[in-house]
Design a protein around this motif. Structure first.
Motif, mmCIF file in Angstrom:
data_model
loop_
_atom_site.group_PDB
_atom_site.id
_atom_site.type_symbol
_atom_site.label_atom_id
_atom_site.label_comp_id
_atom_site.label_asym_id
_atom_site.label_seq_id
_atom_site.Cartn_x
_atom_site.Cartn_y
_atom_site.Cartn_z
ATOM 1 N N ALA A 112 0.828 -1.197 0.000
ATOM 2 C CA ALA A 112 0.000 0.000 0.000
ATOM 3 C C ALA A 112 0.868 1.254 0.000
ATOM 4 N N GLN A 113 0.869 1.973 -1.113
ATOM 5 C CA GLN A 113 1.680 3.184 -1.220
ATOM 6 C C GLN A 113 0.878 4.290 -1.903
ATOM 7 N N GLN A 114 1.482 5.442 -2.026
ATOM 8 C CA GLN A 114 0.759 6.610 -2.508
ATOM 9 C C GLN A 114 0.815 6.750 -4.018
ATOM 10 N N ARG A 115 1.978 6.414 -4.642
ATOM 11 C CA ARG A 115 2.135 6.668 -6.064
ATOM 12 C C ARG A 115 2.318 5.368 -6.815
ATOM 13 N N GLY A 116 2.199 5.440 -8.146
ATOM 14 C CA GLY A 116 2.485 4.293 -8.993
ATOM 15 C C GLY A 116 1.582 3.125 -8.695
ATOM 16 N N VAL A 117 2.175 1.919 -8.662
ATOM 17 C CA VAL A 117 1.412 0.700 -8.479
ATOM 18 C C VAL A 117 1.341 0.395 -7.000
ATOM 19 N N SER A 118 0.152 0.386 -6.438
ATOM 20 C CA SER A 118 -0.027 0.127 -5.019
ATOM 21 C C SER A 118 -1.185 -0.809 -4.822
ATOM 22 N N PRO A 119 -1.111 -1.706 -3.834
ATOM 23 C CA PRO A 119 -2.203 -2.632 -3.612
ATOM 24 C C PRO A 119 -3.373 -1.940 -2.977
ATOM 25 N N LEU A 120 -4.560 -2.390 -3.320
ATOM 26 C CA LEU A 120 -5.760 -1.799 -2.780
ATOM 27 C C LEU A 120 -6.323 -2.640 -1.671
ATOM 28 N N SER A 121 -7.258 -2.079 -0.998
ATOM 29 C CA SER A 121 -7.999 -2.845 -0.016
ATOM 30 C C SER A 121 -8.685 -3.995 -0.705
ATOM 31 N N SER A 122 -8.825 -5.103 0.001
ATOM 32 C CA SER A 122 -9.495 -6.261 -0.583
ATOM 33 C C SER A 122 -10.992 -6.050 -0.673
ATOM 34 N N ASN A 123 -11.487 -4.995 -0.119
ATOM 35 C CA ASN A 123 -12.918 -4.704 -0.186
ATOM 36 C C ASN A 123 -13.243 -4.121 -1.545
ATOM 37 N N PRO A 124 -14.048 -4.795 -2.372
ATOM 38 C CA PRO A 124 -14.315 -4.301 -3.721
ATOM 39 C C PRO A 124 -15.085 -2.990 -3.725
ATOM 40 N N ASN A 125 -15.649 -2.596 -2.620
ATOM 41 C CA ASN A 125 -16.408 -1.355 -2.567
ATOM 42 C C ASN A 125 -15.588 -0.205 -1.987
ATOM 43 N N SER A 126 -14.292 -0.420 -1.790
ATOM 44 C CA SER A 126 -13.468 0.643 -1.238
ATOM 45 C C SER A 126 -13.512 1.862 -2.129
ATOM 46 N N SER A 127 -13.578 3.056 -1.526
ATOM 47 C CA SER A 127 -13.571 4.275 -2.297
ATOM 48 C C SER A 127 -12.178 4.859 -2.247
ATOM 49 N N LEU B 194 -6.861 -4.777 -7.790
ATOM 50 C CA LEU B 194 -5.526 -5.313 -7.585
ATOM 51 C C LEU B 194 -4.479 -4.231 -7.423
ATOM 52 N N VAL B 195 -4.567 -3.164 -8.210
ATOM 53 C CA VAL B 195 -3.521 -2.149 -8.244
ATOM 54 C C VAL B 195 -4.132 -0.757 -8.275
ATOM 55 N N LYS B 196 -3.549 0.128 -7.500
ATOM 56 C CA LYS B 196 -3.893 1.545 -7.558
ATOM 57 C C LYS B 196 -2.766 2.263 -8.286
ATOM 58 N N LEU B 197 -3.122 3.046 -9.289
ATOM 59 C CA LEU B 197 -2.137 3.756 -10.094
ATOM 60 C C LEU B 197 -2.057 5.219 -9.682
ATOM 61 N N SER B 198 -0.893 5.819 -9.880
ATOM 62 C CA SER B 198 -0.761 7.251 -9.630
ATOM 63 C C SER B 198 -1.190 8.027 -10.875
#
Length: 744
Positions: free
Chosen positions: A23-38, A298-302
């Motif tokens: 879990a990080q702020q920029r680039g590729v970061s893992p998201l919460s496993s909750n599919p409804n996470s905002s 799966l991934v949060k992008l910056s």
């Protein structure tokens, strides 16, 4: 492997890639496993839950019978370095949370240790990524054998002997992580490569994929292809990668974000892989597949992921990119694992003792000498508070090393390696004598509830029985003990092929009970259909011990269907012709065998049979010359001494023969009186010299000393002259074996 655990059917390890980054702020970061996470712009830092990964890639297999892959190890390194990289992030996945095993590092013991290590570290809410690139196969098509991931030390023809990681065991690990540790598990597998494997005829690699695809619990799986397909690799992808792995990384890095919401979901990866892989491998069919919640993030992008991706895009196609950018950790035993760096903060004495422990484990100095062996260091260090964080890592390293040598030996037997199996009784017993203690300690360290416990106990019992069956003693006491240990092994692992073969051997070679031997031979064949040894041993029993040549031929034909070029098969054929007294054909077969072997010195039994052919055809000079050479090459091999001693008897050199037979008794009598063997050989020599009364006297001395191989004495060609003295023979047999004679 113990397949009793079929309830854990989830054959997970077709690992292909599993995403979940830290879990990080920029680039590729893992998201919460909750599919409804905002998770929008300016979103708060994600939870502090951790991500752990085990990444395995094997291109270069130890057994030459397993076709090597070209880029599986590079795919694994690329994936691991992607997880470690700072692409769009100040911190990638830390080295102490990722274990990478490639090629010779990826032994079955090391893979098991890496996966076991997750159970203690992973907490509720953590993510686990398991990635495997290599071969997967099924040896036989049954519900109880869901398949295997082939580790570096897997044997090529049979998998039940080890060197593999059962999908049933993998599922047990995944189940535990998902339901007990309450972690999110992602399995990525690229284990459906083409190649001639043991299960090729029944589509073993594809069946492994089908089993991996079965969904259990809440884990996510990303697989390289559909059941019935093969996974492609080539230079056109990243300069040398698997098509699936190459596009998986691109997709996770942002290319799969179809709706441009700076999130990569499982569904988007699924679509991206299908669009790109299917098109590029055409006309071959390869359709990657995923299982799990398709809206799983799966991934949060910056916001600037595209620019960063463009900067790295070219490096994907070179050896300086994610495939090999200097970030790879060798993870060899000589180097400290990142988790072990804690010892740098210890005082000099503790650091030195820990390094001594790792060196003792690496050098396999387990129990002796006590003052500086792994066991002493392990017990001392794990009792100290400072080492509490390292206790599990130390245990798993130790367990992996404790079982390694035994595993290598099992592989050679399951692979029917003629050089190993033809070693002298003395050499094998000496070489394997430490295995039971090592395996017992490994089992003890893991505990009775561990999924490998029964396998380890089965192997322990097998090697405890080994010297009694194969030590050259040939006494009823020894064989009864061997049977007891082999049955104990089957109590732990009901389909252990080597234990079944051991029982077959005892019944076939000592008791000459063909029916019982066949029962266990067929059980061994059922457990390991591609294993040639049970067929060979039955052929030898029928031709050598029983003279039933039609039955011997049946098993030779069965063996030919498995491996017509096997050195053991050619040797068995030569023995078949020899005992039929077709010496010309037997000699032609042996000379052919010796000529095609890369290292003919690994054919001691074949050469000894050649000596016997020379003797049978009156070529005593050639026989003596070759027999003396064999003794010189391996002075521990009692079989060569027996043959040389017989040559001296036939040449009338009795004094020399007697000295040779004394040596035979010293080498073979591991658990019995040496006199039993010595006087039995004297009985043979006396009969050849025509001294029948003296021969019976020598035989009686052997019987008094404990010679009790009744069944063989009734068949042994060396006792033929005595058996012709029927009254005297029957009287002596009745005196020492009354129960046997009454049954006649």
């Amino acid at each position: 492997m113990n397949m009793k655990k079929s309830k854990y059917l989830l054959l997970l390890f077709q690992l292909s890639f599993v995403l979940c980054l830290y879990a990080q702020q920029r680039g590729v970061s893992p998201l919460s496993s909750n599919p409804n996470s905002s998770l929008g712009a300016g979103n708060q830092q994600l939870t502090t839950n951790h991500t752990y990964a085990v990444v395995v890639g094997i291109s270069d297999y130890q057994d030459r019978g397993i076709p090597d892959l070209r880029f599986a190890d590079k795919d694994a390194e690329a994936f691991a370095n992607f997880l470690r990289s700072s692409f769009g992030s100040n911190n990638g996945l830390a080295n102490d949370r990722i274990k990478v095993l490639t090629n010779q590092e990826a032994t079955a013991g090391n893979v098991a240790a890496a996966l076991d290590g997750l159970i203690e570290k992973v907490k509720e809410g953590d993510r686990v990524i398991i990635y495997f690139s290599g071969h997967g196969d099924v040896e036989r098509k049954t519900v109880s054998q869901p398949g295997f991931l082939l580790c570096w030390d897997a044997p090529s023809k049979v998998y039940m002997g080890g060197g593999t990681y059962s999908l049933a065991y993998l599922q047990e690990i995944v189940n535990t992580l998902s339901t007990v540790n309450l972690a999110k598990v992602i399995v990525i597998s690229d284990a459906c490569h083409a190649g001639k494997l043991a299960g090729s005829q029944i589509g073993g690699a594809q069946l492994t994929t089908a089993n991996l695809a079965k969904q259990f619990s809440n884990e996510i799986k990303i697989l390289a292809c559909q059941p019935g397909e093969f996974s492609l690799e080539g230079e056109q992808w990243g300069g040398g990668r698997g098509c699936f792995s190459y596009h998986l990384l691109n997709g996770l890095a942002g290319q799969a974000d179809i709706n441009k919401d700076l999130m990569v979901t499982l569904g988007e990866i699924d679509r991206y892989l299908e669009d790109h892989v299917v098109k590029e491998v055409a006309p071959q069919s390869q359709v990657p597949m995923t299982t799990g919640n398709k809206i799983e993030k799966l991934v949060k992008l910056s916001g600037n992921w595209q620019a960063e991706f463009n900067n790295l895009k070219d490096s994907f196609n070179s050896n300086s990119g994610w495939g090999s950018n200097g970030m790879k950790n060798s993870w060899g035993l000589e180097d400290l694992d990142p988790q072990e760096q804690i010892v740098n903060g210890f005082n000099e004495t503790l650091r030195a003792k820990y390094l001594a422990f790792t060196k003792a484990v690496r050098d396999k100095i387990f129990f002796e000498p006590k003052e500086n062996c792994a066991e002493t260091y392990f017990n001392e260090l794990t009792s100290l508070k400072e080492f509490e964080p390292l206790q599990n890592l130390m245990k798993l390293k130790y367990v992996a090393a404790l079982q390694d040598d035994a595993q290598q030996t099992l592989n050679k037997y399951m692979g029917a390696e003629i050089g190993e199996i033809s070693l002298s009784f003395k050499t094998k017993v000496e070489k394997y004598k430490a295995f039971p203690k090592q395996l017992a300690r490994a089992a003890e360290l893991l505990g009775v509830n561990h999924y490998l416990y029964k396998d380890l106990k089965a192997r322990q019992a097998y090697f405890e029985g080994f010297p009694f069956a194969y030590g050259g003693d040939y006494s009823k006491t020894s064989m009864d003990k061997a049977l007891s240990y082999f049955h104990e092994a089957l109590n732990w692992q009901a389909d252990m092929p080597l234990a079944l073969l051991g029982i077959q051997y005892c019944y076939g070679y000592f008791y000459l009970q063909a029916d019982s031997a066949e029962v266990y031979a067929h059980k061994a064949m059922q457990a390991a259909p591609a294993w040639i040894l049970p067929y060979i041993r039955m052929a030898e029993m029928y031709s050598d011990g029983l003279g039933q040549y039609e039955k011997a031929e049946e098993f030779i034909e069965l063996a030919e269907k498995i491996d017509s070029g096997s050195a053991f098969l050619l040797e068995a054929k030569a023995a078949y012709y020899f005992y039929k007294k077709d010496y010309l054909e037997a000699e032609l077969m042996l000379n052919k065998l010796i000529s095609i072997q890369e290292n003919p010195t690994c054919l001691p039994c074949s050469k000894d049979l050649l000596v016997q052919i020379y003797m049978a055809t009156g070529r005593m000079v050639e026989a003596e010359k070759l027999a003396k050479k064999l003794v010189e090459e391996d002075p521990s091999h009692s079989t060569f001494y027996i043959t040389l001693g017989k040559i001296y008897v036939y040449l009338g050199r009795r004094d020399e023969a007697n000295k040779i037979f004394e040596k035979v008794a010293q080498l073979n009598a591991l658990h019995s009186n040496q006199d039993a063997i010595y006087f039995y050989l004297m009985a043979f020599a006396d009969s050849v010299e025509g001294q029948i009364d003296k021969s019976f006297s020598s035989l009686e001395k052997a019987l008094k000393a404990g010679m009790d191989d009744y069944a063989w004495m009734q068949q042994d060609p060396d006792m033929e002259l005595l058996r012709k003295q029927k009254d005297k023979w029957d009287a002596m047999m009745k005196k020492y074996f009354p129960e046997k004679q009454e049954k006649k």
